[in-house]
Motif scaffolding. Structure first.
Motif, PDB file in Angstrom:
ATOM      1  N   ASP A 153     -18.143  39.077   2.533  1.00  0.00           N
ATOM      2  CA  ASP A 153     -18.478  40.497   3.132  1.00  0.00           C
ATOM      3  C   ASP A 153     -18.818  40.655   4.440  1.00  0.00           C
ATOM      4  O   ASP A 153     -19.088  41.627   4.951  1.00  0.00           O
ATOM      5  N   ARG A 154     -19.027  39.699   5.235  1.00  0.00           N
ATOM      6  CA  ARG A 154     -19.161  39.611   6.502  1.00  0.00           C
ATOM      7  C   ARG A 154     -18.583  39.096   7.961  1.00  0.00           C
ATOM      8  O   ARG A 154     -18.737  39.201   9.207  1.00  0.00           O
ATOM      9  N   LEU A 155     -17.478  38.090   6.882  1.00  0.00           N
ATOM     10  CA  LEU A 155     -16.858  37.475   7.524  1.00  0.00           C
ATOM     11  C   LEU A 155     -15.350  37.267   7.066  1.00  0.00           C
ATOM     12  O   LEU A 155     -15.384  36.699   6.193  1.00  0.00           O
ATOM     13  N   GLN A 156     -14.746  37.369   7.763  1.00  0.00           N
ATOM     14  CA  GLN A 156     -13.395  38.153   7.958  1.00  0.00           C
ATOM     15  C   GLN A 156     -12.947  36.847   9.345  1.00  0.00           C
ATOM     16  O   GLN A 156     -12.799  36.030   9.756  1.00  0.00           O
ATOM     17  N   THR A 157     -11.642  35.883   8.601  1.00  0.00           N
ATOM     18  CA  THR A 157     -10.478  35.437   9.647  1.00  0.00           C
ATOM     19  C   THR A 157      -9.210  35.875   9.353  1.00  0.00           C
ATOM     20  O   THR A 157      -8.937  36.850   8.660  1.00  0.00           O
ATOM     21  N   ALA A 158      -8.294  35.535  10.428  1.00  0.00           N
ATOM     22  CA  ALA A 158      -6.949  36.782  10.698  1.00  0.00           C
ATOM     23  C   ALA A 158      -5.757  34.787  10.991  1.00  0.00           C
ATOM     24  O   ALA A 158      -6.606  34.945  11.710  1.00  0.00           O
ATOM     25  N   LEU A 159      -4.795  34.992  10.420  1.00  0.00           N
ATOM     26  CA  LEU A 159      -3.685  34.167  11.482  1.00  0.00           C
ATOM     27  C   LEU A 159      -2.507  35.021  11.915  1.00  0.00           C
ATOM     28  O   LEU A 159      -2.176  36.446  11.461  1.00  0.00           O
ATOM     29  N   TYR A 160      -2.462  35.168  13.150  1.00  0.00           N
ATOM     30  CA  TYR A 160      -1.194  35.842  13.969  1.00  0.00           C
ATOM     31  C   TYR A 160      -0.439  34.931  14.908  1.00  0.00           C
ATOM     32  O   TYR A 160      -0.510  33.542  15.226  1.00  0.00           O
ATOM     33  N   LEU A 161       0.957  34.729  14.550  1.00  0.00           N
ATOM     34  CA  LEU A 161       1.902  34.941  14.778  1.00  0.00           C
ATOM     35  C   LEU A 161       1.991  36.190  15.911  1.00  0.00           C
ATOM     36  O   LEU A 161       2.620  37.149  16.518  1.00  0.00           O
ATOM     37  N   ASN A 162       2.327  35.336  17.014  1.00  0.00           N
ATOM     38  CA  ASN A 162       2.844  36.288  18.866  1.00  0.00           C
ATOM     39  C   ASN A 162       4.428  36.343  19.427  1.00  0.00           C
ATOM     40  O   ASN A 162       4.022  34.607  19.767  1.00  0.00           O
ATOM     41  N   LEU A 184     -24.885  42.862  12.379  1.00  0.00           N
ATOM     42  CA  LEU A 184     -25.133  44.535  12.002  1.00  0.00           C
ATOM     43  C   LEU A 184     -23.889  45.528  11.906  1.00  0.00           C
ATOM     44  O   LEU A 184     -23.100  45.589  12.554  1.00  0.00           O
ATOM     45  N   SER A 185     -24.983  46.398  10.859  1.00  0.00           N
ATOM     46  CA  SER A 185     -23.350  47.233  10.365  1.00  0.00           C
ATOM     47  C   SER A 185     -24.123  48.781  10.625  1.00  0.00           C
ATOM     48  O   SER A 185     -25.392  49.067  11.128  1.00  0.00           O
ATOM     49  N   PRO A 186     -22.993  49.059  11.474  1.00  0.00           N
ATOM     50  CA  PRO A 186     -23.358  50.551  12.228  1.00  0.00           C
ATOM     51  C   PRO A 186     -23.358  51.689  11.168  1.00  0.00           C
ATOM     52  O   PRO A 186     -23.941  52.419  11.760  1.00  0.00           O
ATOM     53  N   TYR A 187     -23.218  51.691  10.152  1.00  0.00           N
ATOM     54  CA  TYR A 187     -23.562  52.354   8.974  1.00  0.00           C
ATOM     55  C   TYR A 187     -25.256  52.374   8.212  1.00  0.00           C
ATOM     56  O   TYR A 187     -25.497  53.004   7.474  1.00  0.00           O
ATOM     57  N   LYS A 188     -25.381  51.462   8.340  1.00  0.00           N
ATOM     58  CA  LYS A 188     -27.465  50.630   7.930  1.00  0.00           C
ATOM     59  C   LYS A 188     -27.984  50.111   9.015  1.00  0.00           C
ATOM     60  O   LYS A 188     -29.321  50.207   8.912  1.00  0.00           O
ATOM     61  N   PRO A 216     -29.272  50.550  13.370  1.00  0.00           N
ATOM     62  CA  PRO A 216     -29.368  51.496  13.920  1.00  0.00           C
ATOM     63  C   PRO A 216     -27.870  51.178  14.866  1.00  0.00           C
ATOM     64  O   PRO A 216     -27.366  52.162  15.750  1.00  0.00           O
ATOM     65  N   ILE A 217     -27.844  50.144  15.114  1.00  0.00           N
ATOM     66  CA  ILE A 217     -26.208  49.835  15.875  1.00  0.00           C
ATOM     67  C   ILE A 217     -25.448  48.507  15.050  1.00  0.00           C
ATOM     68  O   ILE A 217     -26.419  47.450  14.802  1.00  0.00           O
ATOM     69  N   GLY A 218     -24.112  48.542  15.159  1.00  0.00           N
ATOM     70  CA  GLY A 218     -23.173  47.289  14.760  1.00  0.00           C
ATOM     71  C   GLY A 218     -23.077  46.195  15.767  1.00  0.00           C
ATOM     72  O   GLY A 218     -22.872  47.031  17.192  1.00  0.00           O
ATOM     73  N   LEU A 219     -23.014  45.625  14.944  1.00  0.00           N
ATOM     74  CA  LEU A 219     -23.075  44.289  16.414  1.00  0.00           C
ATOM     75  C   LEU A 219     -21.861  42.993  15.404  1.00  0.00           C
ATOM     76  O   LEU A 219     -21.962  43.144  14.592  1.00  0.00           O
ATOM     77  N   ALA A 220     -20.920  42.354  15.505  1.00  0.00           N
ATOM     78  CA  ALA A 220     -20.104  41.707  15.681  1.00  0.00           C
ATOM     79  C   ALA A 220     -20.148  40.917  16.395  1.00  0.00           C
ATOM     80  O   ALA A 220     -19.691  40.828  17.826  1.00  0.00           O
ATOM     81  N   LEU A 221     -19.606  39.476  16.074  1.00  0.00           N
ATOM     82  CA  LEU A 221     -19.282  38.745  17.008  1.00  0.00           C
ATOM     83  C   LEU A 221     -17.807  38.277  16.799  1.00  0.00           C
ATOM     84  O   LEU A 221     -17.434  38.203  15.458  1.00  0.00           O
ATOM     85  N   TYR A 222     -16.941  37.835  17.964  1.00  0.00           N
ATOM     86  CA  TYR A 222     -15.344  37.281  17.422  1.00  0.00           C
ATOM     87  C   TYR A 222     -15.332  36.437  17.946  1.00  0.00           C
ATOM     88  O   TYR A 222     -15.451  35.623  19.331  1.00  0.00           O
TER      89      TYR A 222
END
Lengths: 156, 294
Positions: free
Chosen positions: B72-81, B129-133, B135-141
């Motif tokens: 629910d917190r971790l997602q991955t993606a594959l891109y073709l550019n 951190l979720s911006p909905y739950k 104080p501020i949302g935070l994600a690492l990429y």
């Protein structure tokens, strides 16, 4: 070259415009009978944002809307004569995620809550992954309606 | 491949797959939303980068992407550019190329066109951190990219804060990228720092209108010291986002502000009228993203 630009984006747009459709699960009358079977309802204050009915058995029936991630969610709250939530019903829900808010188990979490209860997501109300915004706004909405009862309807 | 065929491929890929969400109301700024576990999304991006100091210049950049929620917190993606470039007399001296995506051997008096595969990318986003739950949302990429002429590792810090009962969304990204790029036959180390931020307001159910800002800095060699700075460029422009139950679309138009800076002689050659046209920078950018659930 730039002359071809409109055609380039036109195709995605053309494919992408199927109209959003409303998903109505319950009418107001069906929600009333679900929460207060056999009762009759007297509408109150037609000018206000929430639609409020006094219930013949004692208690109140309120229909309100909160914002989901994308669309408005229409829900109903039944409040018994003692000011406790009798239950909620989801009348309209159009979000891509969080259809589980319509399930009886999720809705049942609100039963018995009153204006004095904290009603916080992830504490006394379970969150649904991918639909946090819908869950939080519904939770906040129920809390606000219970306060409305406490501060205003209770004296009527 | 002509632009028409390139467009056909990109559009066909867009609609060959049923799709859906995790979308941002912004074209360039990431928000902290991630997909729930097991959820899949398809996205098609098209970015038109248009206009250099003179003549004609169009770079169409397409990204075809599959996203998947691992938790629910971790997602991955594959891109073709993949890209399509068309240039004619685009350089400051009135010749065609060379430059980014245009080889040294280009005829300076002819139009140059090329459609090409650029790279694969593998994006990972972890929501702390979720911006909905919170104080501020935070994600690492983090996103490694591999291509015949490009190797890149990009990292982002993503912040999101919602206001006005979540109708107003503010997000900001701080991006650092280290890359190796084959330029004129030689591999060169480069670095990029980017700050993007945006505000979007939900003007009606399903509709957001917003404004985005992008500050982009380039560095030569490894590291981000002031001595290695090459350029600093700013963009600003509006965005619009529409989301229905099964699909969404975001469009952002960014225009380069005429306050760019160049820090070495080579970069100064590409600084014209206050705008920087080297290293993949154009006067205007229009990005359209479409996403579908499946």
């Amino acid at each position: 070259m730039s002359h071809r630009w409109p055609a380039f984006i036109a195709a995605p747009l053309a494919f992408s415009i199927p109209a959003a459709h409303a998903t109505v699960y319950l009418t107001v009358e069906q929600a009333q009978q679900s929460l207060f079977p056999g009762a009759s309802f007297a509408a109150l204050d037609p000018g206000r944002r929430e639609r409020v009915w006094r219930v013949s058995q004692g208690g109140w029936f309120i229909v309100d809307q909160v914002l989901g991630k994308r669309e408005l969610i229409t829900y109903a709250l039944g409040i018994d004569a003692q000011g406790r939530a009798r239950g909620i019903e989801i009348l309209e829900y159009r979000e891509s995620h969080g259809g589980q808010v319509r399930e009886a188990a999720w809705r049942a979490q609100f039963a018995g809550k009153s204006a004095g209860d904290p009603l916080q997501l992830d504490r006394d109300i379970r969150n649904i992954s991918g639909a946090t915004l819908s869950c939080r706004h519904l939770t906040d909405g129920v809390k606000r309606l219970l306060k409305l009862y406490e501060n205003e309807l209770r004296q009527r | 491949m002509s632009l028409r065929k390139f467009a056909l491929v990109a559009v066909t890929l867009s609609f060959a797959v049923p799709t859906f969400a995790g979308e941002s109301p912004f074209g360039y700024v990431y928000t902290t939303d991630t997909h729930p576990r097991g959820e899949r999304e398809f996205e098609q991006w098209l970015t038109r980068r248009h206009g250099q100091s003179r003549g004609d210049y169009d770079l169409w950049q397409a990204r075809t992407e599959f996203e998947y929620g691992i938790t629910d917190r971790l997602q991955t993606a594959l891109y073709l550019n993949y890209d399509h470039v068309s240039a004619f007399h685009n350089r400051a001296d009135g010749t065609t190329g060379p430059g980014a995506f245009i080889p040294d051997s280009v005829d300076p008096d002819a139009r140059y066109r090329r459609t090409f595969f650029q790279s694969f990318s593998n994006e990972w986003i972890y929501r702390v951190l979720s911006p909905y739950k919170d104080p501020i949302g935070l994600a690492l990429y983090i996103e490694p990219t591999w291509g015949p002429d490009e190797r890149e590792l990009e990292t982002k810090l993503i912040l999101q804060k919602n206001f006005l009962e979540d109708r107003l969304v503010w997000a900001a990204n701080l991006t650092a990228a280290a890359e190796k790029e084959r330029f004129h036959g030689d591999w060169e180390n480069e670095g990029e720092l980017e700050f993007t931020t945006g505000l979007a307001y939900q003007v009606a159910p399903g509709w957001h209108a917003g404004l985005e800002y992008r500050h982009h800095r380039g560095y030569e060699g490894r590291g981000f010291s002031a001595a290695k700075r090459v350029y600093a460029v700013n963009f600003i422009g509006p965005s619009v986002h529409y989301a229905s139950r099964k699909w969404w679309l975001t469009a952002t138009f960014l225009s380069q502000i005429a306050n760019a800076k160049a820090y070495n002689d080579e970069a100064r050659e590409d600084l014209i009228g206050g705008r920087f046209y080297g290293e993949h920078h154009e006067r205007n950018e229009l990005r359209i993203k479409v996403g579908f659930e499946f």
